[in-house]
Write a protein that holds these residues in place. Structure first.
Motif, PDB file in Angstrom:
ATOM      1  N   GLY A   7     -24.440  35.155  83.026  1.00 37.11           N
ATOM      2  CA  GLY A   7     -23.707  36.979  82.196  1.00 37.11           C
ATOM      3  C   GLY A   7     -22.604  36.987  82.335  1.00 37.11           C
ATOM      4  N   GLY A  64     -22.485  41.074  81.584  1.00 34.37           N
ATOM      5  CA  GLY A  64     -21.522  42.160  81.426  1.00 34.37           C
ATOM      6  C   GLY A  64     -21.149  42.353  82.342  1.00 34.37           C
ATOM      7  N   ALA A  65     -20.870  44.105  82.930  1.00 32.58           N
ATOM      8  CA  ALA A  65     -19.369  44.606  83.940  1.00 32.58           C
ATOM      9  C   ALA A  65     -19.540  43.775  84.665  1.00 32.58           C
ATOM     10  CB  ALA A  65     -20.437  45.756  83.283  1.00 32.58           C
ATOM     11  N   GLY A  66     -20.937  43.088  85.391  1.00 34.43           N
ATOM     12  CA  GLY A  66     -20.912  42.885  86.484  1.00 34.43           C
ATOM     13  C   GLY A  66     -20.362  41.518  86.960  1.00 34.43           C
ATOM     14  N   TYR A 108     -21.183  31.534  82.655  1.00 38.16           N
ATOM     15  CA  TYR A 108     -22.179  31.805  81.239  1.00 38.16           C
ATOM     16  C   TYR A 108     -22.608  32.173  80.848  1.00 38.16           C
ATOM     17  CZ  TYR A 108     -19.922  27.162  83.208  1.00 38.16           C
ATOM     18  OH  TYR A 108     -19.298  25.682  83.219  1.00 38.16           O
ATOM     19  N   GLU A 109     -22.774  32.641  79.259  1.00 39.35           N
ATOM     20  CA  GLU A 109     -22.932  33.764  78.772  1.00 39.35           C
ATOM     21  C   GLU A 109     -24.249  33.436  77.982  1.00 39.35           C
ATOM     22  OE1 GLU A 109     -23.612  37.714  78.607  1.00 39.35           O
ATOM     23  OE2 GLU A 109     -25.170  37.402  76.864  1.00 39.35           O
ATOM     24  N   ALA A 110     -25.791  34.141  78.058  1.00 42.70           N
ATOM     25  CA  ALA A 110     -26.665  33.906  76.491  1.00 42.70           C
ATOM     26  C   ALA A 110     -26.273  34.044  75.748  1.00 42.70           C
ATOM     27  CB  ALA A 110     -27.837  34.281  77.199  1.00 42.70           C
ATOM     28  N   ALA A 144     -24.449  52.333  73.954  1.00 43.04           N
ATOM     29  CA  ALA A 144     -23.621  54.012  73.322  1.00 43.04           C
ATOM     30  C   ALA A 144     -22.688  53.699  74.942  1.00 43.04           C
ATOM     31  CB  ALA A 144     -25.550  54.498  73.983  1.00 43.04           C
ATOM     32  N   ARG A 204     -20.035  51.303  76.274  1.00 40.17           N
ATOM     33  CA  ARG A 204     -20.705  49.738  76.896  1.00 40.17           C
ATOM     34  C   ARG A 204     -19.591  49.120  76.392  1.00 40.17           C
ATOM     35  NH1 ARG A 204     -23.193  45.671  76.809  1.00 40.17           N
ATOM     36  NH2 ARG A 204     -23.936  44.537  78.695  1.00 40.17           N
ATOM     37  N   HIS A 260     -24.818  29.702  75.660  1.00 40.09           N
ATOM     38  CA  HIS A 260     -25.373  29.167  77.622  1.00 40.09           C
ATOM     39  C   HIS A 260     -25.940  30.839  78.144  1.00 40.09           C
ATOM     40  CE1 HIS A 260     -22.008  26.501  77.035  1.00 40.09           C
ATOM     41  NE2 HIS A 260     -22.598  25.415  78.035  1.00 40.09           N
ATOM     42  N   LEU A 282     -28.955  30.719  80.958  1.00 34.50           N
ATOM     43  CA  LEU A 282     -28.460  29.974  82.134  1.00 34.50           C
ATOM     44  C   LEU A 282     -30.810  29.735  82.275  1.00 34.50           C
ATOM     45  CD1 LEU A 282     -28.671  29.329  85.242  1.00 34.50           C
ATOM     46  CD2 LEU A 282     -29.030  31.621  85.636  1.00 34.50           C
ATOM     47  N   ASP A 287     -27.632  38.305  84.999  1.00 31.48           N
ATOM     48  CA  ASP A 287     -28.640  38.232  83.978  1.00 31.48           C
ATOM     49  C   ASP A 287     -28.796  39.216  83.178  1.00 31.48           C
ATOM     50  OD1 ASP A 287     -29.512  36.718  86.180  1.00 31.48           O
ATOM     51  OD2 ASP A 287     -30.513  35.616  84.682  1.00 31.48           O
ATOM     52  N   ARG A 309     -31.026  57.157  72.041  1.00 28.80           N
ATOM     53  CA  ARG A 309     -29.211  57.559  72.109  1.00 28.80           C
ATOM     54  C   ARG A 309     -28.719  56.651  71.052  1.00 28.80           C
ATOM     55  NH1 ARG A 309     -30.639  52.232  73.648  1.00 28.80           N
ATOM     56  NH2 ARG A 309     -29.031  51.109  74.307  1.00 28.80           N
ATOM     57  N   TRP A 339     -32.358  46.084  74.182  1.00 29.61           N
ATOM     58  CA  TRP A 339     -31.164  47.416  73.990  1.00 29.61           C
ATOM     59  C   TRP A 339     -30.575  48.074  72.804  1.00 29.61           C
ATOM     60  CZ3 TRP A 339     -29.981  50.254  77.996  1.00 29.61           C
ATOM     61  CH2 TRP A 339     -30.008  49.465  79.626  1.00 29.61           C
ATOM     62  N   GLY A 388     -26.158  43.494  90.389  1.00 23.80           N
ATOM     63  CA  GLY A 388     -26.583  44.449  88.828  1.00 23.80           C
ATOM     64  C   GLY A 388     -27.398  44.335  88.843  1.00 23.80           C
ATOM     65  N   ASP A 389     -28.194  44.645  87.068  1.00 18.34           N
ATOM     66  CA  ASP A 389     -29.392  44.805  86.719  1.00 18.34           C
ATOM     67  C   ASP A 389     -30.289  44.026  87.226  1.00 18.34           C
ATOM     68  OD1 ASP A 389     -27.561  47.521  85.499  1.00 18.34           O
ATOM     69  OD2 ASP A 389     -29.093  46.779  83.215  1.00 18.34           O
TER      70      ASP A 389
HETATM   71  C1  LIG Z   1     -26.257  44.641  75.204  1.00 19.60           C
HETATM   72  C2  LIG Z   1     -26.980  45.822  76.408  1.00 19.60           C
HETATM   73  C3  LIG Z   1     -26.847  47.115  75.834  1.00 19.60           C
HETATM   74  C4  LIG Z   1     -26.300  47.985  77.013  1.00 19.60           C
HETATM   75  N1  LIG Z   1     -26.405  49.405  76.864  1.00 19.60           N
HETATM   76  C5  LIG Z   1     -26.584  50.406  77.120  1.00 19.60           C
HETATM   77  C6  LIG Z   1     -26.601  51.574  77.290  1.00 19.60           C
HETATM   78  O1  LIG Z   1     -26.477  51.999  75.959  1.00 19.60           O
HETATM   79  N2  LIG Z   1     -26.438  52.352  77.480  1.00 19.60           N
HETATM   80  C7  LIG Z   1     -27.170  52.555  79.564  1.00 19.60           C
HETATM   81  O2  LIG Z   1     -26.952  53.260  80.774  1.00 19.60           O
HETATM   82  N3  LIG Z   1     -26.843  50.785  79.587  1.00 19.60           N
HETATM   83  C8  LIG Z   1     -26.656  50.172  78.851  1.00 19.60           C
HETATM   84  N4  LIG Z   1     -27.319  48.799  78.837  1.00 19.60           N
HETATM   85  C9  LIG Z   1     -26.958  48.072  80.289  1.00 19.60           C
HETATM   86  C10 LIG Z   1     -25.783  48.488  81.176  1.00 19.60           C
HETATM   87  O3  LIG Z   1     -25.101  47.137  80.706  1.00 19.60           O
HETATM   88  C11 LIG Z   1     -26.511  47.764  82.750  1.00 19.60           C
HETATM   89  O4  LIG Z   1     -27.062  49.095  83.116  1.00 19.60           O
HETATM   90  C12 LIG Z   1     -24.855  47.961  83.857  1.00 19.60           C
HETATM   91  O5  LIG Z   1     -23.476  47.643  82.354  1.00 19.60           O
HETATM   92  C13 LIG Z   1     -25.164  47.082  84.808  1.00 19.60           C
HETATM   93  O6  LIG Z   1     -24.709  45.304  84.032  1.00 19.60           O
HETATM   94  P1  LIG Z   1     -24.619  43.946  84.357  1.00 19.60           P
HETATM   95  O7  LIG Z   1     -23.664  43.034  84.093  1.00 19.60           O
HETATM   96  O8  LIG Z   1     -25.877  44.309  85.832  1.00 19.60           O
HETATM   97  O9  LIG Z   1     -25.954  43.928  83.186  1.00 19.60           O
HETATM   98  P2  LIG Z   1     -26.017  43.567  81.355  1.00 19.60           P
HETATM   99  O10 LIG Z   1     -24.653  44.679  81.360  1.00 19.60           O
HETATM  100  O11 LIG Z   1     -27.067  43.668  80.926  1.00 19.60           O
HETATM  101  O12 LIG Z   1     -25.355  41.699  81.357  1.00 19.60           O
HETATM  102  C14 LIG Z   1     -26.368  40.644  81.712  1.00 19.60           C
HETATM  103  C15 LIG Z   1     -25.404  40.386  80.905  1.00 19.60           C
HETATM  104  O13 LIG Z   1     -25.886  38.129  80.722  1.00 19.60           O
HETATM  105  C16 LIG Z   1     -26.295  38.095  79.515  1.00 19.60           C
HETATM  106  N5  LIG Z   1     -27.949  37.340  79.842  1.00 19.60           N
HETATM  107  C17 LIG Z   1     -28.676  37.780  79.805  1.00 19.60           C
HETATM  108  N6  LIG Z   1     -29.783  36.363  80.499  1.00 19.60           N
HETATM  109  C18 LIG Z   1     -28.972  36.092  80.291  1.00 19.60           C
HETATM  110  C19 LIG Z   1     -29.277  34.483  80.761  1.00 19.60           C
HETATM  111  N7  LIG Z   1     -30.777  34.264  81.232  1.00 19.60           N
HETATM  112  N8  LIG Z   1     -28.058  33.394  80.925  1.00 19.60           N
HETATM  113  C20 LIG Z   1     -26.764  34.147  80.335  1.00 19.60           C
HETATM  114  N9  LIG Z   1     -26.950  35.024  80.521  1.00 19.60           N
HETATM  115  C21 LIG Z   1     -27.978  35.969  80.398  1.00 19.60           C
HETATM  116  C22 LIG Z   1     -26.894  39.761  78.468  1.00 19.60           C
HETATM  117  O14 LIG Z   1     -26.667  38.641  77.637  1.00 19.60           O
HETATM  118  C23 LIG Z   1     -25.662  40.390  79.177  1.00 19.60           C
HETATM  119  O15 LIG Z   1     -24.260  40.141  78.713  1.00 19.60           O
HETATM  120  C24 LIG Z   1     -27.080  47.473  77.884  1.00 19.60           C
HETATM  121  C25 LIG Z   1     -27.357  46.186  78.424  1.00 19.60           C
HETATM  122  C26 LIG Z   1     -27.248  45.437  77.279  1.00 19.60           C
HETATM  123  C27 LIG Z   1     -27.438  43.887  77.535  1.00 19.60           C
END
Ligand SMILES: Cc1cc2nc3c(=O)[nH]c(=O)nc-3n(C[C@H](O)[C@H](O)[C@H](O)COP(=O)(O)OP(=O)(O)OC[C@H]3O[C@@H](n4cnc5c(N)ncnc54)[C@H](O)[C@@H]3O)c2cc1C
Length: 419
Positions: free
Chosen positions: A11, A13-15, A33-35, A44, A105, A129, A131, A165, A191, A249, A305-306
Motif C-alpha cells: 500500500g 497511501g500515507a501510512g 507494493y501498490e495495487a 479531496a 489528498r 502489485h 497483495l 493496504d 465531498r 473512494w 493505518g486504515d
Molecule cells: C483513492 C483514495 C481516496 C481517498 N480520499 C479520501 C478523502 O477524500 N478524504 C478522506 O478523509 N480520506 C480519503 N481517503 C482515505 C485516507 O487517504 C486515509 O484515511 C488515510 O490517509 C490513511 O492512509 P492509509 O495509508 O492507511 O490508507 P489509504 O490512503 O487508503 O492507502 C492504502 C493504499 O493501499 C492500496 N491497496 C489497497 N489494497 C491493496 C493490496 N491488496 N495490495 C497493495 N496495495 C493495496 C490502495 O490503492 C492505497 O493506495 C482516500 C483513500 C484512497 C485510497
C-alpha cells in the motif's frame, strides 16, 4: 523468480509511504507494493494536524508540503443559521512548534511518493502489485501478489510484512476472514473541491450545522490557483441517510442527492449554495469504521493505518494516525531490529492508542461542539452563545479530543521522538 527485501510494505497511501521514508531514515531496506497500476491524485482535502506534522518535520518534508498545502490558522464552528459558536487558533497560531496543513489528498500522497522515489530509488515503489496472501516460516515471510488482471506475480521474500493496504485490506481479511463489511454510521458524506474566493482568515477550517439539518466542513487547500486569487476550496457535506450501495473512494454523485438542506445557506462570509453548485465532480462515501481489534500482529506480519483502524473522518485523524503508526513502528524496528519483537512492541502501543481515537470519533469528535449547541438550542437561533453553552465547556470538548488523539500541545511538546 523470488525477490527479497527486509520490510515488505503493501500500500502506497500515507501510512505505507511514511513507513518507507522512516525505514530509509534508519537504514533499513524496504520496498512498497501498490495495487493500482497508476497512482492518481484521487480524493479531496485532508487536514494534517501538528502531531502528524511533527513526524513529517522529522523527515524533512515540511518545505515540500509548504509548496502544495496551506498552513491552517484557525478552526471555527457555526450553526446552520450562520451564527458563530466557537473559534480557536490552529497549528503555529495556537502555539505549536509545528504547523497544521490543509492539503489535497493527492498533493499529500505525491509529496510523500516523490520523496520515496528520490530517497529510496525509482524502483522502491512497485505499482500493479496487489497483495493477496502472506505465508510465514521461522525465518521470514513470503508475500504473494497479483497484477491488475489477477495474474500471479513472483512472490517477495522479507523479514516482515506491513499491510498498509487501506480500508479494504487484504491482509486484515486474511487475519480476520469472518469480520464482514465495515460498519455504517447512518451518515453519508459528499465531498468535492472547487476554485472559490478566500473567506474569513483565508486559512480557516470551518464546521457548520448538524447532521439532522445539514452539516458542512469547508477549508481551503491550495492558494492563488488563478489570476483572480481564488483558492482550491474543499468541502464535506454530511447527512443522515440509508447506506449507499458501495464504498469506493472515487464514486461520483449528483448535487440533487443532498443539496436541499444547504440551499439557503447564504452567509455574509460564505455563499454555500454557490460553493456546492460550482463543484464537479462530487464524490460520495458512506461514513464507516470498524470495531477496534485486539491485535493487528501475527508473527512477522502486521497492519497499519486504515487497514488497522478505519475511523470516521470527523477529527482530521485518518492520515495523521497512519503517519503516527508508521513512525512508531520505525522506532521499534530501530531499537529491536526487523522481526516479531518489534511488531509486538508496536502492536502494544498503537492498538490501544488508536482504539481510543476510533471510539472517540464515534461519540465525541470535535464536531460534538455542534451537536451540543444544536440539541441545547433546539436548532433555533440564539441571542448569545453563552445562553446555550459556556466557552469553558466548548474548550473542554476540543481539548479532550486533542488529548485522546495525541495533539494536546503540552503533551506533544514533551513526548520523546518516536524514531
Ligand atoms: C483513492 C483514495 C481516496 C481517498 N480520499 C479520501 C478523502 O477524500 N478524504 C478522506 O478523509 N480520506 C480519503 N481517503 C482515505 C485516507 O487517504 C486515509 O484515511 C488515510 O490517509 C490513511 O492512509 P492509509 O495509508 O492507511 O490508507 P489509504 O490512503 O487508503 O492507502 C492504502 C493504499 O493501499 C492500496 N491497496 C489497497 N489494497 C491493496 C493490496 N491488496 N495490495 C497493495 N496495495 C493495496 C490502495 O490503492 C492505497 O493506495 C482516500 C483513500 C484512497 C485510497
Amino acid at each position: 523468480m523470488e525477490k527479497s527485501t527486509q520490510v515488505i510494505i503493501a500500500g502506497a497511501g500515507a501510512g505505507g509511504l511514511i513507513l518507507a521514508l522512516s525505514l530509509h531514515q534508519i537504514g533499513v531496506d524496504c520496498r512498497v507494493y501498490e495495487a493500482v497500476p497508476d497512482i492518481r491524485p484521487i480524493g479531496a482535502g485532508i487536514n494534517l494536524l501538528p502531531h502528524a506534522v511533527r513526524e513529517l518535520d522529522e523527515l524533512d518534508l515540511v518545505p515540500a508540503l509548504d509548496k502544495v498545502g496551506i498552513r491552517t490558522k484557525d478552526a471555527s464552528y457555526f450553526t446552520h443559521h450562520g451564527q458563530l459558536v466557537y473559534t480557536e487558533p490552529a497549528g503555529e497560531a495556537a502555539g505549536y512548534p509545528w504547523p497544521q496543513f490543509s492539503i489535497h489528498r493527492g498533493d499529500m500522497q505525491f509529496t510523500f511518493l516523490d520523496a520515496v522515489r528520490e530517497r529510496l530509488g525509482p524502483d522502491s515503489v512497485q505499482t500493479g502489485h496487489r497483495l493477496v496472501k502472506v505465508d510465514q516460516d521461522e525465518d521470514g515471510v513470503t508475500a504473494h501478489f497479483v497484477d491488475p488482471e489477477g495474474n500471479a506475480l513472483p512472490p517477495v521474500r522479507g523479514g516482515m510484512l506491513v499491510g498498509a493496504d487501506g480500508i479494504k485490506s487484504a491482509l486484515r481479511k486474511q487475519f480476520y476472514p469472518d469480520e464482514g463489511e465495515p460498519i455504517y454510521s447512518g451518515l453519508t458524506i459528499w465531498r468535492g473541491v472547487t476554485p472559490f474566493k478566500p473567506f474569513l482568515s483565508g486559512a480557516n477550517t470551518i464546521r457548520i450545522g448538524w447532521m439532522s439539518v445539514g452539516k458542512l466542513m469547508v477549508y481551503p487547500i491550495r492558494n492563488n490557483i488563478d489570476a483572480e486569487g481564488n483558492q482550491l476550496m474543499n468541502w464535506v457535506a454530511t447527512l443522515e441517510r440509508p447506506k449507499p450501495e458501495s464504498y469506493d473512494w472515487n464514486r461520483h454523485a449528483s448535487l440533487d442527492d443532498f443539496f436541499e438542506p444547504y440551499k439557503n445557506w447564504h452567509f455574509d462570509w460564505l455563499d454555500v449554495p454557490a460553493l456546492l453548485q460550482k463543484t464537479d465532480p462530487i464524490l460520495i462515501f458512506p461514513m464507516v469504521d470498524r470495531d477496534p481489534l485486539k491485535t493487528w500482529t501475527f508473527g512477522r506480519a502486521t497492519l497499519l493505518g486504515d487497514a488497522a483502524h478505519p475511523m470516521y473522518p470527523r477529527g482530521s485523524n485518518g492520515a495523521g494516525q497512519a503517519i503516527l503508526d508508521a513512525r512508531f513502528l520505525a522506532g521499534c524496528i530501530k531499537r529491536m531490529g526487523v522481526g516479531a519483537e518489534a511488531l509486538q512492541a508496536y502492536d502494544k502501543e498503537r492498538v490501544a492508542a488508536t482504539s481510543k481515537v476510533v471510539l472517540m470519533n464515534r461519540k465525541n469528535p470535535p464536531d460534538a461542539i455542534l451537536r451540543e449547541v444544536h440539541e441545547r438550542s433546539g436548532g433555533r437561533k440564539f441571542d448569545h452563545i453563552n445562553d446555550v453553552i459556556s466557552v469553558d465547556e466548548l474548550k473542554s470538548i476540543s481539548s479532550n479530543y486533542k488529548q485522546v488523539a495525541g495533539f494536546d500541545i503540552e503533551q506533544l511538546k514533551a513526548r520523546p521522538a518516536f524514531v
